[in-house]
Design a protein around this motif. Structure first.
Motif, PDB file in Angstrom:
ATOM      1  N   SER A 158       0.859  -1.176   0.000  1.00  0.00           N
ATOM      2  CA  SER A 158       0.000   0.000   0.000  1.00  0.00           C
ATOM      3  C   SER A 158       0.899   1.231   0.000  1.00  0.00           C
ATOM      4  CB  SER A 158      -0.890   0.029   1.242  1.00  0.00           C
ATOM      5  OG  SER A 158      -1.783  -1.044   1.240  1.00  0.00           O
ATOM      6  N   TRP A 159       0.503   2.238  -0.779  1.00  0.00           N
ATOM      7  CA  TRP A 159       1.262   3.480  -0.850  1.00  0.00           C
ATOM      8  C   TRP A 159       0.613   4.494   0.084  1.00  0.00           C
ATOM      9  CZ3 TRP A 159       5.766   3.965  -3.534  1.00  0.00           C
ATOM     10  CH2 TRP A 159       6.083   2.910  -4.383  1.00  0.00           C
ATOM     11  N   ILE A 160       1.416   5.053   0.985  1.00  0.00           N
ATOM     12  CA  ILE A 160       0.916   5.897   2.073  1.00  0.00           C
ATOM     13  C   ILE A 160       1.559   7.278   1.992  1.00  0.00           C
ATOM     14  CG2 ILE A 160       0.790   6.152   4.581  1.00  0.00           C
ATOM     15  CD1 ILE A 160       0.964   3.044   4.674  1.00  0.00           C
ATOM     16  N   THR A 161       0.745   8.302   2.257  1.00  0.00           N
ATOM     17  CA  THR A 161       1.257   9.667   2.349  1.00  0.00           C
ATOM     18  C   THR A 161       0.478  10.400   3.433  1.00  0.00           C
ATOM     19  OG1 THR A 161       1.910  11.625   1.083  1.00  0.00           O
ATOM     20  CG2 THR A 161      -0.277  10.700   0.611  1.00  0.00           C
ATOM     21  N   ARG A 190      -6.141  11.038  -9.667  1.00  0.00           N
ATOM     22  CA  ARG A 190      -5.938  12.149  -8.755  1.00  0.00           C
ATOM     23  C   ARG A 190      -4.494  12.615  -8.600  1.00  0.00           C
ATOM     24  NH1 ARG A 190      -9.796   8.709  -7.640  1.00  0.00           N
ATOM     25  NH2 ARG A 190     -11.811   9.488  -6.949  1.00  0.00           N
ATOM     26  N   PHE A 191      -3.529  11.774  -8.970  1.00  0.00           N
ATOM     27  CA  PHE A 191      -2.120  12.078  -8.779  1.00  0.00           C
ATOM     28  C   PHE A 191      -1.300  11.677 -10.006  1.00  0.00           C
ATOM     29  CE2 PHE A 191      -3.819  11.366  -4.534  1.00  0.00           C
ATOM     30  CZ  PHE A 191      -3.258  12.388  -3.786  1.00  0.00           C
ATOM     31  N   ARG A 192      -0.086  12.189 -10.069  1.00  0.00           N
ATOM     32  CA  ARG A 192       0.885  11.721 -11.050  1.00  0.00           C
ATOM     33  C   ARG A 192       2.249  11.659 -10.375  1.00  0.00           C
ATOM     34  NH1 ARG A 192       1.132  17.040 -14.811  1.00  0.00           N
ATOM     35  NH2 ARG A 192       2.159  18.354 -13.288  1.00  0.00           N
ATOM     36  N   ILE A 193       3.066  10.772 -10.856  1.00  0.00           N
ATOM     37  CA  ILE A 193       4.421  10.654 -10.307  1.00  0.00           C
ATOM     38  C   ILE A 193       5.223  11.844 -10.795  1.00  0.00           C
ATOM     39  CG2 ILE A 193       6.513   9.250 -10.244  1.00  0.00           C
ATOM     40  CD1 ILE A 193       4.685   6.796 -10.678  1.00  0.00           C
ATOM     41  N   ASP A 218      -2.872   1.690 -10.199  1.00  0.00           N
ATOM     42  CA  ASP A 218      -4.042   1.939  -9.369  1.00  0.00           C
ATOM     43  C   ASP A 218      -4.877   3.065  -9.991  1.00  0.00           C
ATOM     44  OD1 ASP A 218      -5.476   3.458  -7.076  1.00  0.00           O
ATOM     45  OD2 ASP A 218      -4.932   1.543  -6.160  1.00  0.00           O
ATOM     46  N   PHE A 219      -6.116   2.743 -10.399  1.00  0.00           N
ATOM     47  CA  PHE A 219      -6.969   3.733 -11.062  1.00  0.00           C
ATOM     48  C   PHE A 219      -7.270   4.923 -10.162  1.00  0.00           C
ATOM     49  CE2 PHE A 219     -11.168   5.548 -11.871  1.00  0.00           C
ATOM     50  CZ  PHE A 219     -10.969   6.038 -13.154  1.00  0.00           C
ATOM     51  N   TRP A 220      -7.600   4.691  -8.888  1.00  0.00           N
ATOM     52  CA  TRP A 220      -7.912   5.794  -7.988  1.00  0.00           C
ATOM     53  C   TRP A 220      -6.740   6.773  -7.949  1.00  0.00           C
ATOM     54  CZ3 TRP A 220      -6.313   8.521  -3.794  1.00  0.00           C
ATOM     55  CH2 TRP A 220      -7.258   9.297  -3.130  1.00  0.00           C
ATOM     56  N   ALA A 259      -2.825   4.419  -2.874  1.00  0.00           N
ATOM     57  CA  ALA A 259      -2.728   3.411  -3.937  1.00  0.00           C
ATOM     58  C   ALA A 259      -2.380   2.078  -3.303  1.00  0.00           C
ATOM     59  CB  ALA A 259      -1.664   3.791  -4.966  1.00  0.00           C
ATOM     60  N   THR A 260      -2.718   1.023  -4.018  1.00  0.00           N
ATOM     61  CA  THR A 260      -2.324  -0.316  -3.588  1.00  0.00           C
ATOM     62  C   THR A 260      -1.686  -1.024  -4.771  1.00  0.00           C
ATOM     63  OG1 THR A 260      -4.504  -1.197  -4.119  1.00  0.00           O
ATOM     64  CG2 THR A 260      -4.135  -0.512  -1.840  1.00  0.00           C
ATOM     65  N   GLY A 261      -0.764  -1.912  -4.481  1.00  0.00           N
ATOM     66  CA  GLY A 261      -0.078  -2.660  -5.525  1.00  0.00           C
ATOM     67  C   GLY A 261       1.381  -2.270  -5.623  1.00  0.00           C
ATOM     68  N   ILE A 262       2.091  -3.004  -6.431  1.00  0.00           N
ATOM     69  CA  ILE A 262       3.529  -2.782  -6.579  1.00  0.00           C
ATOM     70  C   ILE A 262       3.820  -1.438  -7.250  1.00  0.00           C
ATOM     71  CG2 ILE A 262       5.644  -3.685  -7.618  1.00  0.00           C
ATOM     72  CD1 ILE A 262       4.590  -5.461  -5.395  1.00  0.00           C
TER      73      ILE A 262
END
Length: 75
Positions: free
Chosen positions: A43-46, A71-74, A65-67, A57-60
Motif C-alpha cells: 500500500s502506498w501511504i502519504t 488524482r495524482f501523477r508521479i 491503481d486507477f484511484w 494506492a495499492t499494488g507494486i
C-alpha cells in the motif's frame, strides 16, 4: 519513496461531479507535491494537509491503481 503531485483536489468524501460541498475537508490540494512510501502490504501511504496518513494506492506500481492515476501523477 516516490514524490507525487496532486492533479485535482481530493476531498474526504468526493463531491458530486460539478459541485463542491464547502463542509467537506480537503485532504490533498491540486498542484501540491507529496512524498509516498510503500508499506509491507504494497500500500502506498502519504500524509494529507493536516498530517494524517492515507493510503492513496495499492499494488507494486503506483500507476496500476486507477484511484491514484485519476488524482495524482508521479513527479
Amino acid at each position: 519513496m516516490e514524490l507525487v503531485q496532486c492533479i485535482r483536489d481530493v476531498f474526504e468524501e468526493e463531491p458530486l461531479v460539478g459541485s463542491e460541498n464547502p463542509f467537506q475537508r480537503k485532504l490533498f490540494k491540486e498542484g501540491n507535491f507529496y512524498p509516498v512510501y510503500r508499506d509491507e502490504h504494497n500500500s502506498w501511504i502519504t500524509l494529507d494537509e493536516e498530517g494524517e496518513q492515507h493510503i492513496i494506492a495499492t499494488g507494486i506500481l503506483l500507476n496500476d491503481d486507477f484511484w491514484f492515476t485519476f488524482r495524482f501523477r508521479i513527479a
